[in-house]
Design an enzyme around this catalytic site. Structure first.
Site, short mmCIF file in Angstrom:
data_model
loop_
_atom_site.label_atom_id
_atom_site.label_comp_id
_atom_site.label_asym_id
_atom_site.label_seq_id
_atom_site.Cartn_x
_atom_site.Cartn_y
_atom_site.Cartn_z
N GLU A 97 42.95 37.20 40.03
CA GLU A 97 44.22 36.46 40.09
C GLU A 97 45.44 37.38 39.96
O GLU A 97 46.56 36.97 40.22
CB GLU A 97 44.25 35.38 39.01
N ILE A 124 34.17 44.53 33.13
CA ILE A 124 33.07 45.23 32.48
C ILE A 124 31.77 44.87 33.19
O ILE A 124 31.49 43.69 33.43
CB ILE A 124 33.03 44.87 30.98
N HIS A 160 28.71 40.92 40.97
CA HIS A 160 30.06 40.42 40.73
C HIS A 160 31.00 41.53 40.26
O HIS A 160 32.17 41.55 40.63
CB HIS A 160 30.01 39.28 39.70
N ASN A 193 48.17 50.40 38.03
CA ASN A 193 46.96 49.60 37.90
C ASN A 193 46.19 50.02 36.65
O ASN A 193 45.53 51.04 36.63
CB ASN A 193 46.07 49.72 39.14
N ARG A 199 39.12 53.20 25.85
CA ARG A 199 40.13 53.60 26.84
C ARG A 199 41.42 52.79 26.76
O ARG A 199 42.44 53.19 27.30
CB ARG A 199 39.55 53.47 28.25
#
Length: 156
Positions: A64, A88, A94, A119, A133
């Site tokens: 989205e 993850i 997927h 990004n 991270r």
């Protein structure tokens, strides 16, 4: 300092004063996303972006994000945008679909609108990688957004 005497070079700038930055944060994997958001907003403010010049929109997940970024980019209200989220790896295909499509969508929005987008949607193998991270990536995205906004202004 310029590299060459006769060739102009635009120096990188991390001066966020007067810049308007929009952030799209995904809510899927919320703990990681909140960590990204916290470090990103703190770094934006450290760089001089006023809290009132930061707008946060949240979306359900990474797929989205591109549409929301597109609407924000077309609004003319932002000098730069940041996408934050976490995809993850699971046990199905997927992961690849979401990772690839969000990345392609964000790149397309940037190129179609001319508004820079940092990004910061992490794509990791597991939760531990994402958690380790999130702080650095959030701050990195703030810096990239400010630097790119300044570069594009200098080139205009």
């Amino acid at each position: 300092m310029p590299r060459y005497d006769n060739i102009p070079e635009i120096a990188p700038s991390l001066d966020g004063k007067g810049l308007r930055v929009g952030i799209v944060m995904c809510r899927f994997n919320i703990d990681v996303c909140e960590g990204l958001l916290s470090s990103c907003t703190a770094e934006l403010q450290r760089l001089g972006v006023a809290a009132g010049d930061i707008t946060i929109a949240t979306v359900p997940g990474a797929l989205e994000a591109p549409l929301t970024l597109q609407v924000m980019a077309r609004s003319g209200r932002f000098d730069a945008l940041v996408a934050l989220g976490a995809v993850i790896r699971g046990e199905t295909y997927h992961f690849e679909l979401v990772s690839n499509e969000q990345g392609a969508g964000i790149t397309r929005v940037t190129l179609d609108t001319g508004v820079p987008i940092a990004n910061g949607i992490l794509t990791t193998e597991d939760d531990d990688q994402a958690l380790s991270r999130m702080q650095v990536k959030g701050a990195d995205c703030a810096q990239a957004a400010v630097e790119m906004a300044r570069l594009l202004k200098a080139l205009a």
